[in-house]
Write a protein that holds these residues in place. Structure first.
Motif: not given
Length: 352
Positions: A273-274, A331
């Motif tokens: 996810t980064t 996020k």
């Protein structure tokens, strides 16, 4: 001359007696001197010194008797005081002994109460233990009877099943035996052997072709690995422009030599996810297409080992069954969407 000597000796004795008497009774010195002068004058009046000495001795004895009586009285008084003190002491001692007796009686009562309590406790405990043991024995007996009953039923079923199986096998043998006998007498056995050899050669050819095809696919997948990049400990392909449905993404990953990403732990989740684009959503392999609410991994066919959902997700929606990494509140988290929605996707390489 002799009388003078005796008189002198008596005078000396009297003087000494007078001094001693004065010292004992603590009389002033002047009185003692006066007594001595009077005694000397008295001696001069007597012609017989022995008589004078006897008289003085009698006076001295009387005085000593008085002194003795005074001492006895003093001792008697002191003794009475001591006796009185001893009586008070004895009364105090008796009071203490009385209190000790009370304490002993109280201790005996406490010991008796404690013994009664212990006896009641032991009796109650024995009763409880006896009841528990009886219940356990009863349960054990019931279980034993139930087990024996089930064992007997199972044994009967097995005997029936064995009889049925034996009967079926016997029927099969009876049906096959004539055919086997006829095959042995004719050339049928030779024909069967030839067919078997032909079939074996065909199978060998098919296995060889499958190996060749597998090697080709493997080489193709190794060529496709250039499209994958290492993130963490695995290789991934992250589509950045083409939007496909979940099914199209699944097929696309297969053509690239991989499968839709299967995230198994938090470390992999954070690593993937980064590098994702904000405000973009990416398909992953989690889905409940088979059973509502049971989320499986399409890569393994097993239940997903790691899930990290958005708040209030997954919901119960009959049209949403496929998992994605949805960007929300700055996020990416897991989310269940309609499988036909067009989204980006992430592939994971098969060979790590």
């Amino acid at each position: 001359m002799k009388n003078k000597i005796i008189w002198l000796l008596i005078s000396m004795v009297l003087v000494q007696e007078s001094k001693t008497s004065c010292a004992e009774w603590k009389q002033p010195e002047t009185n003692c001197v006066n007594d001595f002068a009077n005694q000397t004058n008295s001696l001069a009046k007597y012609d017989n010194p022995e008589k004078l000495v006897q008289e003085k001795l009698d006076v001295f004895d009387k005085r000593m008797e008085d002194i003795r009586r005074m001492i006895e009285l003093a001792l008697l008084s002191q003794t009475e005081q001591n006796i009185k003190r001893n009586v008070d002491f004895l009364e105090s001692l008796q009071n203490v002994e009385h209190q000790l007796e009370k304490i002993k009686v109280q201790e005996a009562q406490w010991d008796h109460n404690l013994d009664n309590h212990n006896n009641l406790t032991k009796a109650s405990s024995k009763k409880v233990n006896s009841d528990c043991i009886a219940k356990l024995l009863n349960i054990e007996q019931l279980l034993k009877e139930k087990f024996e009953e089930q064992e007997e039923k199972l044994k009967q079923k097995l005997e029936i099943q064995n009889k049925i199986t034996k009967s079926l096998w016997q029927k099969q043998i009876d049906n096959i035996k004539p055919r086997i006998d006829s095959m042995v007498k004719s050339d049928s056995l030779k024909i069967i052997q030839e067919k078997f050899e032909t079939l074996q050669k065909a199978m060998e050819t098919q296995i060889s072709n499958s190996i060749t095809q597998f090697e080709s696919i493997k080489n193709q997948m190794q060529d496709n690995v250039e499209n994958f990049r290492k993130i963490g400990l695995k290789y991934y392909y992250i589509e950045q422009s083409e939007n496909l449905s979940w099914y199209g993404s699944f097929h696309k990953c297969l053509t690239l030599g991989g499968h839709l990403v299967s995230i198994t732990n938090l470390s992999e989740f954070n690593a993937i996810t980064t590098g994702l684009q904000p405000h973009k959503h990416y398909w992953m392999d989690v889905n409940d297409l088979g059973t509502e609410g049971l989320y499986l991994s399409a890569a393994t066919g097993l239940q997903a080992t790691y899930l990290n959902w958005h708040t209030d997700n997954p919901g119960h929606n009959i049209t949403n069954h496929c998992g994605e990494l949805r960007f929300h509140e700055n996020k990416h988290l897991m989310y269940i969407s309609d499988c036909n929605d067009k989204e980006l996707f992430i592939c994971e390489f098969y060979y790590q």
